[in-house]
Structures are given as structure tokens and as C-alpha cells.
Design a protein around this motif. Structure first.
Motif, short mmCIF file in Angstrom:
data_model
loop_
_atom_site.label_atom_id
_atom_site.label_comp_id
_atom_site.label_asym_id
_atom_site.label_seq_id
_atom_site.Cartn_x
_atom_site.Cartn_y
_atom_site.Cartn_z
N GLU A 51 0.87 -1.18 0.00
CA GLU A 51 0.00 0.00 0.00
C GLU A 51 0.90 1.23 0.00
O GLU A 51 1.72 1.41 0.90
CB GLU A 51 -0.91 -0.03 1.22
N LEU A 52 0.75 2.08 -1.01
CA LEU A 52 1.60 3.25 -1.20
C LEU A 52 0.75 4.52 -1.11
O LEU A 52 -0.33 4.59 -1.70
CB LEU A 52 2.28 3.19 -2.56
N VAL A 53 1.24 5.52 -0.39
CA VAL A 53 0.54 6.80 -0.25
C VAL A 53 1.55 7.93 -0.45
O VAL A 53 2.61 7.93 0.17
CB VAL A 53 -0.13 6.93 1.13
N ILE A 101 -2.04 0.51 -4.86
CA ILE A 101 -1.86 -0.82 -4.26
C ILE A 101 -1.18 -1.71 -5.29
O ILE A 101 -1.65 -1.84 -6.43
CB ILE A 101 -3.20 -1.42 -3.81
N ASP A 102 -0.06 -2.28 -4.90
CA ASP A 102 0.72 -3.19 -5.74
C ASP A 102 0.52 -4.60 -5.17
O ASP A 102 0.87 -4.85 -4.01
CB ASP A 102 2.19 -2.76 -5.69
N ARG A 103 -0.05 -5.51 -5.94
CA ARG A 103 -0.43 -6.83 -5.42
C ARG A 103 0.55 -7.92 -5.83
O ARG A 103 1.09 -7.90 -6.93
CB ARG A 103 -1.82 -7.20 -5.92
N ASN A 104 0.74 -8.88 -4.91
CA ASN A 104 1.54 -10.08 -5.14
C ASN A 104 2.93 -9.77 -5.69
O ASN A 104 3.35 -10.28 -6.73
CB ASN A 104 0.78 -11.07 -6.02
N GLY A 129 6.11 21.87 -1.56
CA GLY A 129 6.10 21.12 -0.30
C GLY A 129 4.75 21.19 0.38
O GLY A 129 3.92 22.02 0.06
N PRO A 130 4.54 20.29 1.27
CA PRO A 130 5.41 19.19 1.69
C PRO A 130 5.43 18.07 0.66
O PRO A 130 4.61 18.04 -0.26
CB PRO A 130 4.80 18.72 3.00
N ILE A 131 6.38 17.14 0.82
CA ILE A 131 6.41 15.90 0.05
C ILE A 131 6.54 14.77 1.07
O ILE A 131 7.43 14.80 1.92
CB ILE A 131 7.62 15.82 -0.90
N SER A 132 5.66 13.78 0.97
CA SER A 132 5.79 12.57 1.78
C SER A 132 5.42 11.37 0.91
O SER A 132 4.59 11.48 0.01
CB SER A 132 4.93 12.62 3.04
N PHE A 133 6.08 10.25 1.19
CA PHE A 133 5.83 9.02 0.44
C PHE A 133 6.05 7.85 1.39
O PHE A 133 7.08 7.77 2.04
CB PHE A 133 6.79 8.94 -0.75
N SER A 134 5.05 6.98 1.49
CA SER A 134 5.16 5.85 2.41
C SER A 134 4.62 4.58 1.76
O SER A 134 3.80 4.62 0.85
CB SER A 134 4.40 6.13 3.71
N GLY A 135 5.15 3.46 2.26
CA GLY A 135 4.71 2.16 1.77
C GLY A 135 4.61 1.17 2.91
O GLY A 135 5.41 1.21 3.85
#
Length: 142
Positions: A51-53, A101-104, A129-135
Motif C-alpha cells: 500500500e503506497l501513499v 496498491i501493488d499486489r503479489n 512542499g510538503p512531500i511525503s511518500f510511504s509504503g
């Protein structure tokens, strides 16, 4: 039921700033915004999803720019979305947030990168800005 396999987050820019902007390059060129690395273990990791945001603060400078945001896994595009960014006589500052969402995903270490590019000639939009990236990589049940 889900089990966390790995998580990662970056925040290259923590706040809005007009003093330190990045011009979003014209397509087909891209502006790299952030990257994270996630590891999927060899054992007991299938099926899974990542899961990427991402959130990116953008300001319209001239015209109405169409900004193409892309997410890549190991250099291969897995997601994209377009956001219109106005410049004058309306809103100029935007916090664009999107989720993919990246699956399998196969086992191993994977680099996810988010980029932006301006698809509209004679317009300009800047990252302010801001810049944020999470997985978050999780094992899911079938």
C-alpha cells in the motif's frame, strides 16, 4: 487477517515554502520526488500487497497545468494519476494526495519511486512542499 512484512516512509520536504521551489519538468521529462525501499521476505509472504501513499504540495505558476504523477517499482510504472493545477484567479496551492496498491509482489528488495511531469505546454507548476511518500507491505490471507 494481515501480517506486516515491511514498511518505509520518507519526507523530503516537511512544509510549504515559496522560497525553495522545484519546477515540475515538461513531459516526457520527469521530476523525481521521493523513493522508498521495501523488502518482501522469501518465506510466508504470498499473497501480499504493498500500500503506497504520496502527498505532494504543488503551486500553479502560469496557466492550467496537467500534472502526471507516476509510481514506479524497480523502474517499471505501476500507477499514474493526473491532477489539474490552476495558477491565477483561483486556487494556486494544492496538496495532492493519492494511493496505489501493488499486489503479489515477488520476494526481494524493491525500490518505489514517485515522480511528476507537466503535460501542458506553456504552463508552469512548482513543487512547494510538503512531500511525503510511504509504503506498507502486508501478507494477506486468500
Amino acid at each position: 487477517m494481515v501480517r506486516i512484512l515491511d514498511k518505509a516512509a520518507v519526507e523530503p520536504r516537511r512544509r510549504f515554502s515559496l522560497a525553495n521551489t522545484i519546477i515540475i519538468r515538461q513531459s516526457p521529462n520527469r521530476t523525481r520526488l521521493a523513493s522508498i525501499r521495501l523488502r518482501i521476505p522469501v518465506l510466508n509472504a504470498q499473497p501480499n500487497r504493498v500500500e503506497l501513499v504520496a502527498t505532494v504540495g504543488v503551486r500553479g505558476v502560469t496557466g492550467i497545468a496537467q500534472i502526471l504523477f507516476r509510481i514506479f517499482r524497480d523502474g517499471v510504472e505501476i500507477f499514474n494519476t493526473v491532477q489539474g493545477i490552476e495558477s491565477a484567479a483561483s486556487e494556486q496551492n494544492y496538496a495532492v494526495t493519492f494511493q496505489a496498491i501493488d499486489r503479489n509482489v515477488r520476494s526481494g528488495s524493491h525500490v518505489y519511486t514517485v515522480t511528476a511531469e507537466n503535460q501542458t505546454r506553456n504552463t508552469r507548476a512548482d513543487v512547494v512542499g510538503p512531500i511525503s511518500f510511504s509504503g506498507l507491505a502486508v501478507r494477506t490471507t486468500s
